[in-house]
Design a protein around this motif. Structure first.
Motif, PDB file in Angstrom:
ATOM      1  N   LEU A 137       0.832  -1.200   0.000  1.00 40.80           N
ATOM      2  CA  LEU A 137       0.000   0.000   0.000  1.00 40.80           C
ATOM      3  C   LEU A 137       0.873   1.258   0.000  1.00 40.80           C
ATOM      4  CD1 LEU A 137      -2.903   1.033   0.096  1.00 40.80           C
ATOM      5  CD2 LEU A 137      -2.772   0.995   2.595  1.00 40.80           C
ATOM      6  N   ALA A 138       1.938   1.220   0.769  1.00 44.08           N
ATOM      7  CA  ALA A 138       2.855   2.369   0.794  1.00 44.08           C
ATOM      8  C   ALA A 138       3.499   2.568  -0.569  1.00 44.08           C
ATOM      9  CB  ALA A 138       3.920   2.155   1.861  1.00 44.08           C
ATOM     10  N   GLN A 139       3.826   1.464  -1.233  1.00 42.75           N
ATOM     11  CA  GLN A 139       4.419   1.561  -2.568  1.00 42.75           C
ATOM     12  C   GLN A 139       3.424   2.162  -3.565  1.00 42.75           C
ATOM     13  OE1 GLN A 139       5.387  -2.169  -4.370  1.00 42.75           O
ATOM     14  NE2 GLN A 139       6.874  -1.285  -5.794  1.00 42.75           N
ATOM     15  N   ILE A 140       2.159   1.790  -3.440  1.00 39.88           N
ATOM     16  CA  ILE A 140       1.126   2.354  -4.315  1.00 39.88           C
ATOM     17  C   ILE A 140       1.022   3.866  -4.100  1.00 39.88           C
ATOM     18  CG2 ILE A 140      -1.368   2.435  -4.710  1.00 39.88           C
ATOM     19  CD1 ILE A 140      -1.414  -0.588  -4.171  1.00 39.88           C
ATOM     20  N   VAL A 141       1.028   4.279  -2.843  1.00 38.76           N
ATOM     21  CA  VAL A 141       0.940   5.705  -2.538  1.00 38.76           C
ATOM     22  C   VAL A 141       2.122   6.456  -3.135  1.00 38.76           C
ATOM     23  CG1 VAL A 141       0.964   7.410  -0.674  1.00 38.76           C
ATOM     24  CG2 VAL A 141      -0.453   5.362  -0.472  1.00 38.76           C
ATOM     25  N   ARG A 142       3.319   5.888  -2.998  1.00 37.28           N
ATOM     26  CA  ARG A 142       4.506   6.539  -3.575  1.00 37.28           C
ATOM     27  C   ARG A 142       4.401   6.622  -5.095  1.00 37.28           C
ATOM     28  NH1 ARG A 142       7.246   3.131   0.044  1.00 37.28           N
ATOM     29  NH2 ARG A 142       7.905   1.815  -1.706  1.00 37.28           N
ATOM     30  N   SER A 143       3.858   5.561  -5.708  1.00 39.99           N
ATOM     31  CA  SER A 143       3.735   5.532  -7.164  1.00 39.99           C
ATOM     32  C   SER A 143       2.738   6.569  -7.661  1.00 39.99           C
ATOM     33  CB  SER A 143       3.300   4.132  -7.625  1.00 39.99           C
ATOM     34  OG  SER A 143       4.252   3.159  -7.256  1.00 39.99           O
ATOM     35  N   LEU A 144       1.677   6.753  -6.922  1.00 38.85           N
ATOM     36  CA  LEU A 144       0.663   7.725  -7.330  1.00 38.85           C
ATOM     37  C   LEU A 144       1.169   9.154  -7.171  1.00 38.85           C
ATOM     38  CD1 LEU A 144      -2.510   6.057  -5.777  1.00 38.85           C
ATOM     39  CD2 LEU A 144      -1.960   6.215  -8.209  1.00 38.85           C
ATOM     40  N   GLY A 145       1.913   9.389  -6.113  1.00 36.05           N
ATOM     41  CA  GLY A 145       2.443  10.714  -5.864  1.00 36.05           C
ATOM     42  C   GLY A 145       1.449  11.616  -5.151  1.00 36.05           C
ATOM     43  N   PRO A 146       1.925  12.711  -4.569  1.00 38.05           N
ATOM     44  CA  PRO A 146       1.065  13.567  -3.744  1.00 38.05           C
ATOM     45  C   PRO A 146      -0.064  14.238  -4.518  1.00 38.05           C
ATOM     46  CG  PRO A 146       3.215  14.602  -4.112  1.00 38.05           C
ATOM     47  CD  PRO A 146       3.326  13.195  -4.604  1.00 38.05           C
ATOM     48  N   ASP A 147       0.151  14.542  -5.794  1.00 41.63           N
ATOM     49  CA  ASP A 147      -0.890  15.248  -6.542  1.00 41.63           C
ATOM     50  C   ASP A 147      -2.132  14.380  -6.744  1.00 41.63           C
ATOM     51  OD1 ASP A 147       0.660  17.491  -6.733  1.00 41.63           O
ATOM     52  OD2 ASP A 147       1.476  16.994  -8.715  1.00 41.63           O
ATOM     53  N   LEU A 148      -1.951  13.085  -6.979  1.00 46.66           N
ATOM     54  CA  LEU A 148      -3.095  12.212  -7.258  1.00 46.66           C
ATOM     55  C   LEU A 148      -3.876  11.834  -6.009  1.00 46.66           C
ATOM     56  CD1 LEU A 148      -1.998   9.671 -10.034  1.00 46.66           C
ATOM     57  CD2 LEU A 148      -3.408  11.705 -10.231  1.00 46.66           C
ATOM     58  N   ILE A 149      -3.265  11.912  -4.853  1.00 44.46           N
ATOM     59  CA  ILE A 149      -3.976  11.502  -3.636  1.00 44.46           C
ATOM     60  C   ILE A 149      -4.502  12.704  -2.855  1.00 44.46           C
ATOM     61  CG2 ILE A 149      -2.661   9.362  -3.440  1.00 44.46           C
ATOM     62  CD1 ILE A 149      -0.977  10.649  -1.268  1.00 44.46           C
ATOM     63  N   ARG A 150      -4.423  13.881  -3.458  1.00 43.21           N
ATOM     64  CA  ARG A 150      -4.974  15.076  -2.838  1.00 43.21           C
ATOM     65  C   ARG A 150      -6.421  15.240  -3.309  1.00 43.21           C
ATOM     66  NH1 ARG A 150      -1.511  18.444  -4.629  1.00 43.21           N
ATOM     67  NH2 ARG A 150      -0.061  18.183  -2.890  1.00 43.21           N
TER      68      ARG A 150
END
Length: 435
Positions: free
Chosen positions: A110-123
């Motif tokens: 899950l942490a790897q997915i978050v890193r892959s998406l990047g901060p812009d996509l999870i905002r």
């Protein structure tokens, strides 16, 4: 299927593309093709249906609101496209998606997915304008199921465009479950058959007085009036009331029929021979069932009959509130319980329940016909509403069809009679209507 490499330590490489993230979330079992704006793909290439994520905003919607709400936001906004189906009827694709089981990945993945998406996509970003406020922000409209708040949420759903509803519902302008004699019967005949069934169950005859609450465009009111019954309808939708009153006038039924732009709780008349509530209970709220049934009981004469027709859950336990998509886009503040809860509440205020039946298969057929109507009139419908709203309706109706087919929801008609103080029977020994 795409694949991603694992390092010798067993840790996956740092950067995952969107197709790889989908594979992780679905356990690698994707029954339809998926492609994304980053160029990645997964799923069977020859699948008849597919999903195309066209923009980062769609990914943000899905990531920040996991489940049906996020998917709906992406679909309604146009950043998640359904391939191989018409937007008026994505039923085949939704049916295929019903077999997908989403998995929560391990913490490291899950942490790897978050890193892959990047901060812009999870905002989080603003939802599509078709979305209603979340429950906690609706307090400005009043407390849940207050008259003011009920009026607002009904306005949100029903005051779209009468012409748009004509394209979807057909000439009957009936937005409730029809009753089919066979799968091949036309929608119009099945809706007429539904009104016939309600009319007969209520033992209505010329000169009787009927109250129809949540009357919509007045279909039941006009059906009864054509047969000599004096009928009053009440709806919280101004557009519905105006359309219904116009239809009453055009049919020359003004001496017998009336549809009011009114909360049913504001109807002052009493002593009715029968009350029909067709598709209203879903909006009442479970906490208000006792006062709802008590109000209807008080409005009837001794021997008067109530027909309550409503969507229910297939059980009487657990969650009553609608899911995220339905609550935000379709029926804000809607709540569903099982038929057992409704029967109990009716009995608790003094109704003798005489009969009940489940019509969920009929609602699946009704929704199928509505989607077909929308597809047939798609271009005309887009002259009444924007494409996002039309897509929303196709999604909602097709998804609801899946729900009725798989027994996720049901449709029950419950028939009750008001007894006198002596509790003497008020109806014949056996059913008096034609099923």
């Amino acid at each position: 299927m795409t694949t991603f490499k694992a390092e010798p330590s067993g840790r996956q490489t740092d950067k995952l593309n969107l197709a790889q993230i989908v594979e992780i979330a679905t356990g690698g079992e994707m029954p339809l093709r998926f492609r994304a704006y980053d160029g990645s793909t997964t799923g069977p290439a020859d699948a008849p249906f597919g999903l195309n994520l066209t923009a980062p905003e769609g990914a943000t919607y899905i990531v920040t609101a996991p489940g049906d709400l996020g998917m709906a936001r992406a679909y309604v906004s146009g950043t998640l496209e359904a391939e191989g189906v018409h937007p008026a009827d994505p039923y085949p694709l939704l049916k295929a998606l019903g077999g997908v089981h989403f998995e929560r990945p391990p913490a490291r993945t899950l942490a790897q997915i978050v890193r892959s998406l990047g901060p812009d996509l999870i905002r989080p970003i603003a939802p599509p304008p078709q979305e209603h406020l979340p429950r906690w922000r609706r307090v400005a409209e009043g407390f849940r199921h207050s008259k003011a708040r009920d009026a607002e949420v009904i306005h949100h759903h029903y005051d779209v465009s009468n012409t748009f509803y004509e394209y979807v519902l057909g000439p009957s302008m009936t937005y409730t479950c029809a009753v089919f004699e066979s799968e091949n019967q036309s929608l119009e005949d099945a809706q007429e058959n539904k009104y016939r069934l309600v009319f007969e169950k209520l033992r209505l005859k010329p000169g009787d007085r009927l109250l129809d609450i949540g009357c919509g465009w007045g279909g039941m009111v006009r059906y009864a009036a054509r047969r000599g019954v004096k009928a009053i309808g009440a709806t919280l939708s101004k557009e519905q009331a105006e359309w219904a009153q116009k239809a009453i006038t055009e049919e020359g039924l003004g001496d017998l029929a009336e549809v009011r732009h009114s909360d049913y709780r504001d109807v002052s008349e009493t002593g009715f021979d029968a009350i029909s509530s067709i598709g209203l209970t879903e909006h009442i709220g479970a906490a208000n069932y006792p006062s709802y049934f008590r109000f209807l009981h008080d409005k009837l004469r001794v021997g008067g009959l109530l027909l309550n027709h409503s969507i229910t859950r297939p059980h009487n336990r657990g969650r009553m509130k609608a899911g995220g998509f339905i609550d935000r886009y379709v029926f804000p503040d809607g709540e569903l319980t099982g038929s057992g809860r409704l029967i109990s509440e009716a009995q608790n205020v003094g109704f003798e329940v005489m009969h009940e039946e489940n019509l969920r298969q009929h609602y699946a057929l009704t929704l199928k016909a509505w989607c077909e109507n929308l597809e047939e009139h798609w271009d005309s419908a887009l002259s009444e509403v924007d494409e996002a709203t039309a897509r929303l309706w196709g999604l909602y109706m097709a998804g609801s069809r899946v729900g009725f087919e798989t027994n996720g929801v049901q449709l029950h008609q419950i028939l009750g009679v008001k007894l006198g103080e002596d509790q003497a029977p008020q109806v014949p020994l056996r059913p008096w209507w034609v099923a």
